[in-house]
Design an enzyme around this catalytic site. Structure first.
Site, short mmCIF file in Angstrom:
data_model
loop_
_atom_site.label_atom_id
_atom_site.label_comp_id
_atom_site.label_asym_id
_atom_site.label_seq_id
_atom_site.Cartn_x
_atom_site.Cartn_y
_atom_site.Cartn_z
N HIS A 290 0.82 -1.21 0.00
CA HIS A 290 0.00 0.00 0.00
C HIS A 290 0.86 1.26 0.00
O HIS A 290 2.05 1.24 0.31
CB HIS A 290 -0.94 0.02 1.21
CG HIS A 290 -0.24 0.38 2.50
ND1 HIS A 290 -0.09 1.70 2.92
CD2 HIS A 290 0.37 -0.38 3.44
CE1 HIS A 290 0.56 1.72 4.07
NE2 HIS A 290 0.87 0.47 4.40
N CYS A 291 0.23 2.36 -0.36
CA CYS A 291 0.79 3.70 -0.17
C CYS A 291 -0.38 4.57 0.30
O CYS A 291 -1.24 4.08 1.04
CB CYS A 291 1.47 4.22 -1.44
SG CYS A 291 0.52 4.09 -2.96
N VAL A 292 -0.43 5.83 -0.07
CA VAL A 292 -1.54 6.68 0.38
C VAL A 292 -2.82 6.37 -0.40
O VAL A 292 -3.88 6.15 0.17
CB VAL A 292 -1.18 8.17 0.25
CG1 VAL A 292 -2.37 9.05 0.60
CG2 VAL A 292 0.00 8.51 1.16
N MET A 293 -2.71 6.35 -1.71
CA MET A 293 -3.86 6.08 -2.57
C MET A 293 -3.86 4.67 -3.17
O MET A 293 -4.85 4.23 -3.73
CB MET A 293 -3.92 7.10 -3.71
CG MET A 293 -4.17 8.52 -3.26
SD MET A 293 -5.79 8.74 -2.49
CE MET A 293 -6.87 8.39 -3.87
N GLY A 294 -2.73 3.99 -3.08
CA GLY A 294 -2.65 2.66 -3.67
C GLY A 294 -2.64 2.68 -5.18
O GLY A 294 -3.08 1.73 -5.83
N ARG A 295 -2.09 3.75 -5.76
CA ARG A 295 -2.14 3.89 -7.21
C ARG A 295 -0.76 4.05 -7.85
O ARG A 295 -0.58 3.64 -9.00
CB ARG A 295 -3.00 5.09 -7.60
CG ARG A 295 -4.44 5.02 -7.15
CD ARG A 295 -5.27 6.08 -7.83
NE ARG A 295 -5.37 5.82 -9.26
CZ ARG A 295 -5.75 6.73 -10.15
NH1 ARG A 295 -6.03 7.96 -9.76
NH2 ARG A 295 -5.84 6.41 -11.43
N SER A 296 0.19 4.66 -7.15
CA SER A 296 1.47 4.99 -7.79
C SER A 296 2.64 4.23 -7.17
O SER A 296 3.22 3.34 -7.79
CB SER A 296 1.71 6.50 -7.71
OG SER A 296 2.89 6.86 -8.40
N ARG A 297 3.01 4.55 -5.94
CA ARG A 297 4.17 3.92 -5.33
C ARG A 297 3.98 2.41 -5.15
O ARG A 297 4.84 1.61 -5.54
CB ARG A 297 4.48 4.58 -3.98
CG ARG A 297 5.08 5.95 -4.11
CD ARG A 297 5.16 6.69 -2.78
NE ARG A 297 3.87 7.25 -2.40
CZ ARG A 297 3.69 8.12 -1.41
NH1 ARG A 297 4.73 8.50 -0.67
NH2 ARG A 297 2.49 8.61 -1.14
#
Length: 206
Positions: free
Chosen positions: A138-145
């Site tokens: 996971h990251c903050v939005m789960g889209r980039s990192r």
């Protein structure tokens, strides 16, 4: 994709590269990779999605909701947004009473950030986690990192090309790694193709 790009051995990140002259596969340029995310057939956004057997990609909400992690059966958490600024403040201590193994990387969601420095360690963590599934990345939005690290895992551990990895994940989760991360994934794809070509030629010489 290959019919629309120019074959090139240039280091230009916007050029397509054909590593193996005997293969039909061509590593696309960065802009062509971005276009893969803009078709209308991808998954809709959700807090968490399973993108590979026992591998989940999620957002901050998913990582913080401990009861939800128990329901999913998560045993390992890879936080791709560890740190204090625009990141998710969990850490190993957050899961101490849950028998969850934690691994965090301090990655900034900026095109200039070198996320490739974590490709190997993240891939190793995910690979080892799957002996005691399940793993949440996971990251903050789960889209980039987090998406970039999972794409690298699929390429390094399962032999997917960057195109196949993107197509696989985007059908299961709404992701969009930033331009710089895509450029680094493209470079990884070329490196892996070169490694396979060397192995193939080595076997042919035996």
């Amino acid at each position: 994709m290959s019919s629309r790009v120019v074959k090139s051995r240039s280091k230009n990140p916007y050029a397509a590269v054909q590593v193996d002259p005997d293969s039909d596969y061509i590593t696309p340029g960065t802009l062509d990779l971005e276009q893969l995310f803009w078709t209308s057939t991808g998954a809709q956004y959700a807090h968490v999605n399973q993108v590979w057997p026992s591998v989940y990609v999620g957002d901050e909400k998913t990582a913080l909701e401990r009861p939800g992690l128990r329901v999913l059966g998560i045993t390992h958490v890879l936080n791709a947004a560890e740190g204090k600024w625009n990141n998710v403040l969990t850490g190993a201590h957050y899961y101490t009473d849950m028998d969850i193994q934690y691994f965090g990387v301090e990655a900034d969601d900026k095109p200039t950030f070198n996320i490739s420095q974590f490709f190997c360690s993240a891939t190793q963590f995910i690979h080892e986690a799957l002996s005691h599934p399940k793993v949440l990345v996971h990251c903050v939005m789960g889209r980039s990192r987090s998406a970039a690290l999972v794409l690298a895992y699929l390429m390094m551990e399962h032999g997917l090309t960057v195109v196949d990895a993107i197509e696989h994940v985007r059908q299961r989760r709404c992701v969009l790694p930033n331009h710089g991360f895509l450029r680094q994934l493209r470079a990884l794809d070329i490196t892996l193709q070169e490694d396979r070509l060397r192995q193939k030629r080595g076997m042919q010489e035996q």
